[in-house]
Enzyme design. Structure first.
Site, short mmCIF file in Angstrom:
data_model
loop_
_atom_site.label_atom_id
_atom_site.label_comp_id
_atom_site.label_asym_id
_atom_site.label_seq_id
_atom_site.Cartn_x
_atom_site.Cartn_y
_atom_site.Cartn_z
N LYS A 145 58.35 3.62 -25.92
CA LYS A 145 56.94 3.80 -26.30
C LYS A 145 56.49 2.69 -27.25
O LYS A 145 55.36 2.20 -27.17
CB LYS A 145 56.73 5.16 -26.95
CG LYS A 145 55.28 5.46 -27.35
CD LYS A 145 54.36 5.54 -26.16
CE LYS A 145 52.91 5.81 -26.56
NZ LYS A 145 52.70 7.12 -27.17
N ASN A 196 48.43 -2.43 -27.04
CA ASN A 196 47.45 -2.14 -28.09
C ASN A 196 46.94 -3.38 -28.83
O ASN A 196 45.72 -3.58 -28.94
CB ASN A 196 48.03 -1.13 -29.09
CG ASN A 196 48.08 0.28 -28.53
OD1 ASN A 196 47.97 0.49 -27.33
ND2 ASN A 196 48.26 1.25 -29.41
N GLY A 255 43.30 16.57 -37.27
CA GLY A 255 42.23 16.91 -36.34
C GLY A 255 41.72 15.72 -35.57
O GLY A 255 40.53 15.65 -35.24
N ASN A 282 52.62 6.98 -33.34
CA ASN A 282 52.92 5.72 -32.67
C ASN A 282 53.82 4.89 -33.57
O ASN A 282 53.86 5.07 -34.78
CB ASN A 282 51.63 4.94 -32.37
CG ASN A 282 50.87 5.51 -31.20
OD1 ASN A 282 51.46 6.04 -30.26
ND2 ASN A 282 49.55 5.42 -31.24
N VAL A 334 44.71 13.63 -30.64
CA VAL A 334 45.95 14.29 -30.24
C VAL A 334 46.04 15.69 -30.82
O VAL A 334 46.41 16.65 -30.14
CB VAL A 334 47.17 13.44 -30.64
CG1 VAL A 334 48.47 14.22 -30.45
CG2 VAL A 334 47.21 12.15 -29.83
N GLY A 335 45.68 15.84 -32.10
CA GLY A 335 45.73 17.16 -32.73
C GLY A 335 44.83 18.17 -32.05
O GLY A 335 45.22 19.32 -31.81
N GLU A 366 47.31 1.08 -36.68
CA GLU A 366 48.73 1.36 -36.89
C GLU A 366 49.58 0.11 -36.63
O GLU A 366 50.73 0.20 -36.22
CB GLU A 366 49.17 2.50 -35.97
CG GLU A 366 48.53 3.84 -36.33
CD GLU A 366 48.99 4.97 -35.43
OE1 GLU A 366 49.72 5.85 -35.90
OE2 GLU A 366 48.60 4.97 -34.25
N ASN A 389 42.45 -1.59 -21.06
CA ASN A 389 43.85 -1.87 -20.73
C ASN A 389 44.01 -2.66 -19.43
O ASN A 389 44.78 -3.60 -19.34
CB ASN A 389 44.64 -0.56 -20.63
CG ASN A 389 44.75 0.16 -21.95
OD1 ASN A 389 44.25 -0.31 -22.97
ND2 ASN A 389 45.42 1.30 -21.95
N SER A 400 44.02 2.89 -28.50
CA SER A 400 43.65 3.45 -29.81
C SER A 400 43.41 2.34 -30.83
O SER A 400 42.54 2.46 -31.69
CB SER A 400 44.75 4.39 -30.30
OG SER A 400 45.99 3.72 -30.40
#
Length: 305
Positions: free
Chosen positions: A188, A196, A8, A103, A11-12, A267, A206, A255
């Site tokens: 990607k 990131n 959730g 990612n 993206v979800g 990540e 960015n 993110s």
């Protein structure tokens, strides 16, 4: 077609809201607070023109309910959340397809554990930010790219499955099928590996990586070190792609920057950790990548204290 979405996060929620316009969608979430809020309010998607839309989908508590009846399962969790989810996914049948939207690329090695279901890998080019447990801000519309995994089993991306998506292609939430998952994911990965971590370290949006000449020089040096991932003839093209993505998302916060600012795990292991592992296997020295990896890990450690 019945679609189950695990996760959730931003993206979800975006995928649940948009796919529910065409398919029967069930969203699986971990926390009771989010479960109750979504059941009460639905999913609100705010657009850049200040308009908004509200969609209602079925919402279930993860682990109490698992997606063993859905035709397509979309895994929209962070990469580090996968080890807890994979044991359930190994129970899925050969009639189900599982689409991973993480990612980085370190999760690819985990997918060998799933032997029954068709596996798809995807990358999301939409800009989306989670405002609260039931609201996301759609900061930039893009597309979703998918490819079959492994690439020598592209037939697992069956025509019957793709036919169910046909009407969706070309709409407001388009889908693009790529023939080679590795080339798709590397593209990607490099975008994430450069934009990131640097935005997280410098704590900037960015676009500031391009307008500040010192930050831009850092981008160039980092890309030069990572360019072993790209064939010689495509290196200039890849740099242009990274530059364009940074420019198109100039007003966005990455993110990883948001994760650091909000005290969450990043990540970085799935992104720079994977680059470092590839470099080690090829006997290539990547000191700048290692430095930036350690810097982000340090920021992450401080933020979680």
């Amino acid at each position: 077609m019945k679609i189950g979405i695990i996760g959730g996060g931003a993206v979800g929620l975006l995928f649940a809201s948009q796919l529910s316009k065409q398919f029967a969608v069930t969203l699986y979430v971990k926390r009771e607070e989010q479960l109750h809020l979504l059941k009460k309010q639905g999913i609100t998607v705010q657009l850049t023109d200040n308009s908004k839309e509200i969609r209602r989908v079925d919402v279930l508590k993860w682990r109490e309910h698992v997606p063993l009846e859905d035709d397509l399962i979309i895994v929209a969790t962070k990469q580090y959340g996968l080890p807890a989810i994979l044991p359930v996914l190994t129970m899925c049948s050969e009639n189900q397809a599982i689409l991973f939207l993480q990612n980085g690329m370190s999760h690819i090695d985990m997918l060998e554990k799933i032997s029954n279901s068709s596996i798809l890998l995807g990358i999301v080019e939409h800009g989306v930010k989670k405002n609260n447990d039931a609201t996301v801000i759609w900061t930039g519309k893009g597309k979703t790219k998918i490819a079959g995994f492994p690439s020598n089993k592209k037939e697992r991306l069956t025509s019957s499955f793709m036919n169910k998506w046909t009407d969706f292609i070309g709409m407001d939430f388009p889908l693009e099928v790529c023939p080679d998952y590795y080339a798709m994911m590397i593209e990607k990965l490099l975008v994430n590996a450069i934009i990131n971590p640097l935005t997280a370290i410098f704590n900037v949006r960015n676009g500031e990586l391009l307008t500040n000449p010192y930050y831009l020089n850092c981008m160039k040096r980092l890309y030069k070190e990572m360019s072993f991932l790209v064939s010689n003839e495509k290196r200039e093209q890849m740099w242009s792609h990274i530059f364009l993505i940074c420019k198109k998302t100039a007003d966005n916060s990455s993110s990883m920057k948001r994760d650091i600012n909000e005290g969450r795990e990043t990540e970085i292991d799935a992104i720079l950790g994977y680059v470092m592992n590839l470099a080690e296997k090829q006997g290539i020295s990547v000191p700048l990548t290692e430095f930036i990896y350690e810097a982000v890990k340090g920021l992450q450690s401080d933020a979680s204290c």
